[in-house]
Design a protein around this motif. Sequence first.
Motif, PDB file in Angstrom:
ATOM      1  N   ILE A  37       0.842  -1.191   0.000  1.00  0.00           N
ATOM      2  CA  ILE A  37       0.000   0.000   0.000  1.00  0.00           C
ATOM      3  C   ILE A  37       0.881   1.246   0.000  1.00  0.00           C
ATOM      4  O   ILE A  37       2.021   1.217   0.460  1.00  0.00           O
ATOM      5  N   VAL A  38       0.332   2.317  -0.555  1.00  0.00           N
ATOM      6  CA  VAL A  38       0.898   3.648  -0.364  1.00  0.00           C
ATOM      7  C   VAL A  38      -0.123   4.412   0.464  1.00  0.00           C
ATOM      8  O   VAL A  38      -1.218   4.713  -0.019  1.00  0.00           O
ATOM      9  N   PHE A  57       3.769   7.593  10.836  1.00  0.00           N
ATOM     10  CA  PHE A  57       4.031   6.585   9.814  1.00  0.00           C
ATOM     11  C   PHE A  57       5.094   5.603  10.294  1.00  0.00           C
ATOM     12  O   PHE A  57       4.955   4.381  10.114  1.00  0.00           O
ATOM     13  N   GLN A  58       6.138   6.098  10.915  1.00  0.00           N
ATOM     14  CA  GLN A  58       7.197   5.221  11.435  1.00  0.00           C
ATOM     15  C   GLN A  58       6.652   4.306  12.530  1.00  0.00           C
ATOM     16  O   GLN A  58       7.025   3.121  12.604  1.00  0.00           O
ATOM     17  N   LYS A  59       5.776   4.823  13.366  1.00  0.00           N
ATOM     18  CA  LYS A  59       5.146   3.994  14.389  1.00  0.00           C
ATOM     19  C   LYS A  59       4.302   2.899  13.755  1.00  0.00           C
ATOM     20  O   LYS A  59       4.273   1.754  14.236  1.00  0.00           O
ATOM     21  N   LEU A  60       3.610   3.263  12.687  1.00  0.00           N
ATOM     22  CA  LEU A  60       2.800   2.278  11.966  1.00  0.00           C
ATOM     23  C   LEU A  60       3.672   1.177  11.372  1.00  0.00           C
ATOM     24  O   LEU A  60       3.357  -0.018  11.482  1.00  0.00           O
ATOM     25  N   LEU A  61       4.773   1.567  10.745  1.00  0.00           N
ATOM     26  CA  LEU A  61       5.688   0.568  10.180  1.00  0.00           C
ATOM     27  C   LEU A  61       6.190  -0.390  11.255  1.00  0.00           C
ATOM     28  O   LEU A  61       6.256  -1.619  11.034  1.00  0.00           O
ATOM     29  N   HIS A  62       6.566   0.150  12.401  1.00  0.00           N
ATOM     30  CA  HIS A  62       7.067  -0.688  13.494  1.00  0.00           C
ATOM     31  C   HIS A  62       5.990  -1.659  13.972  1.00  0.00           C
ATOM     32  O   HIS A  62       6.278  -2.853  14.211  1.00  0.00           O
ATOM     33  N   LYS A  72       3.805  -4.527   2.542  1.00  0.00           N
ATOM     34  CA  LYS A  72       4.759  -3.448   2.315  1.00  0.00           C
ATOM     35  C   LYS A  72       4.010  -2.122   2.375  1.00  0.00           C
ATOM     36  O   LYS A  72       2.938  -1.989   1.772  1.00  0.00           O
ATOM     37  N   VAL A  73       4.568  -1.153   3.081  1.00  0.00           N
ATOM     38  CA  VAL A  73       3.888   0.120   3.286  1.00  0.00           C
ATOM     39  C   VAL A  73       4.801   1.269   2.885  1.00  0.00           C
ATOM     40  O   VAL A  73       5.954   1.343   3.332  1.00  0.00           O
ATOM     41  N   TYR A  74       4.280   2.132   2.036  1.00  0.00           N
ATOM     42  CA  TYR A  74       5.004   3.309   1.575  1.00  0.00           C
ATOM     43  C   TYR A  74       4.214   4.555   1.962  1.00  0.00           C
ATOM     44  O   TYR A  74       3.022   4.486   2.265  1.00  0.00           O
ATOM     45  N   LEU A  75       4.861   5.704   1.916  1.00  0.00           N
ATOM     46  CA  LEU A  75       4.227   6.942   2.338  1.00  0.00           C
ATOM     47  C   LEU A  75       3.946   7.861   1.151  1.00  0.00           C
ATOM     48  O   LEU A  75       4.713   7.910   0.191  1.00  0.00           O
ATOM     49  N   GLY A  76       2.851   8.578   1.247  1.00  0.00           N
ATOM     50  CA  GLY A  76       2.496   9.609   0.285  1.00  0.00           C
ATOM     51  C   GLY A  76       1.554  10.592   0.938  1.00  0.00           C
ATOM     52  O   GLY A  76       1.385  10.604   2.160  1.00  0.00           O
ATOM     53  N   HIS A  92       8.871  20.176  -1.214  1.00  0.00           N
ATOM     54  CA  HIS A  92       9.016  18.804  -0.723  1.00  0.00           C
ATOM     55  C   HIS A  92       8.480  18.636   0.704  1.00  0.00           C
ATOM     56  O   HIS A  92       8.862  17.707   1.418  1.00  0.00           O
ATOM     57  N   GLU A  93       7.588  19.525   1.088  1.00  0.00           N
ATOM     58  CA  GLU A  93       6.920  19.368   2.379  1.00  0.00           C
ATOM     59  C   GLU A  93       5.799  18.333   2.283  1.00  0.00           C
ATOM     60  O   GLU A  93       5.549  17.583   3.232  1.00  0.00           O
ATOM     61  N   ALA A  94       5.138  18.294   1.146  1.00  0.00           N
ATOM     62  CA  ALA A  94       4.133  17.263   0.887  1.00  0.00           C
ATOM     63  C   ALA A  94       4.814  16.064   0.238  1.00  0.00           C
ATOM     64  O   ALA A  94       5.776  16.212  -0.527  1.00  0.00           O
ATOM     65  N   TYR A  95       4.302  14.872   0.545  1.00  0.00           N
ATOM     66  CA  TYR A  95       4.956  13.641   0.096  1.00  0.00           C
ATOM     67  C   TYR A  95       4.393  13.163  -1.236  1.00  0.00           C
ATOM     68  O   TYR A  95       3.177  13.106  -1.444  1.00  0.00           O
ATOM     69  N   SER A  96       5.294  12.782  -2.127  1.00  0.00           N
ATOM     70  CA  SER A  96       4.885  12.091  -3.337  1.00  0.00           C
ATOM     71  C   SER A  96       4.552  10.648  -2.980  1.00  0.00           C
ATOM     72  O   SER A  96       4.802  10.186  -1.860  1.00  0.00           O
ATOM     73  N   LEU A  97       3.999   9.915  -3.920  1.00  0.00           N
ATOM     74  CA  LEU A  97       3.636   8.525  -3.674  1.00  0.00           C
ATOM     75  C   LEU A  97       4.887   7.650  -3.706  1.00  0.00           C
ATOM     76  O   LEU A  97       5.560   7.541  -4.741  1.00  0.00           O
ATOM     77  N   ALA A  98       5.227   7.075  -2.571  1.00  0.00           N
ATOM     78  CA  ALA A  98       6.356   6.143  -2.465  1.00  0.00           C
ATOM     79  C   ALA A  98       7.651   6.762  -2.972  1.00  0.00           C
ATOM     80  O   ALA A  98       8.476   6.101  -3.603  1.00  0.00           O
ATOM     81  N   ASN A  99       7.827   8.056  -2.696  1.00  0.00           N
ATOM     82  CA  ASN A  99       9.047   8.768  -3.081  1.00  0.00           C
ATOM     83  C   ASN A  99       9.278   8.748  -4.588  1.00  0.00           C
ATOM     84  O   ASN A  99      10.414   8.757  -5.065  1.00  0.00           O
ATOM     85  N   SER A 100       8.190   8.751  -5.340  1.00  0.00           N
ATOM     86  CA  SER A 100       8.267   8.758  -6.807  1.00  0.00           C
ATOM     87  C   SER A 100       8.011  10.172  -7.312  1.00  0.00           C
ATOM     88  O   SER A 100       7.945  11.130  -6.536  1.00  0.00           O
TER      89      SER A 100
END
Length: 261
Positions: A37-38, A57-62, A72-76, A92-100
């Motif tokens: 997921i993203v 997000f990091q807490k969620l990954l953990h 697999k979990v990515y951020l956007g 770059h304050e807002a996140y792109s999908l999965a760093n794309s």
Amino acid sequence: MIDTHIHLVPNVDDGAKDLEAALEMARMAVEDGIDAIVTTPHYNIPDYDNSRVLDNFQKLLHKIKTENLNLKVYLGNEIHLNEEGVEAIFSHEAYSLANSKYYLIELPFHQYYPAHEELIFQIVAKGYFVILAHIERYIAFQKTPEKLQELMRRGCFGQLTSSYIVNQRTSKRALELIESGVVHIVASDAHNIHKRKPQLSAGYQCVCDRFGEAVANRLFIENPKKIIDNLLLDDVFIHLDNKKKKWYNFFNDFGGMLGGG
């Protein structure tokens, strides 16, 4: 399957209210056959505070790792289209999908002015790719549906929500959107485990039954994977024996398809 629009980061927007709720959504996604997921919390200042997104997000990954979930979990972000949102993309304050190079953009539901179009093209001119979130919901395109097609021709991509394919009231219209060629990915836009669930399999089956496995795979697996891999999305062409309806017929009698972001 891969879900590229889901509100899983806890306690940052109108999605998962806490870590346990997020974990339950993650479990439901895995049970449905989603293996990546993203997660896309809203970026819409001042309605939502994006400053907590990365930490949560990091807490969620953990938590997902400790629970041994095969996900697999990515951020956007799902970025509301306004000047603040566009500036957040460029800074770059807002996140792109999965760093794309892909950004998930939410338009205003009821208005679409030349200023909105200009903001979109500013993003595209920077070399980024715009994915229009839940294209089935924009009432603004009822009177000017050709503008949606024009956006696709000028570098945008369309995301359709899986539940609209499954819902009996909207499934016909959703399938017509796919047939029209303005849909490139299908995602859940899940917010919880009740009314807006992290499920894709029923929508996948509907598309498979109507258009075949190749189309379903492109919308639910292949193009979402290309977002994560930062590759150009493929168009979706429908070849049917029966006579196609004109793509703009979708926008007639549109009222039942509106909803929240």
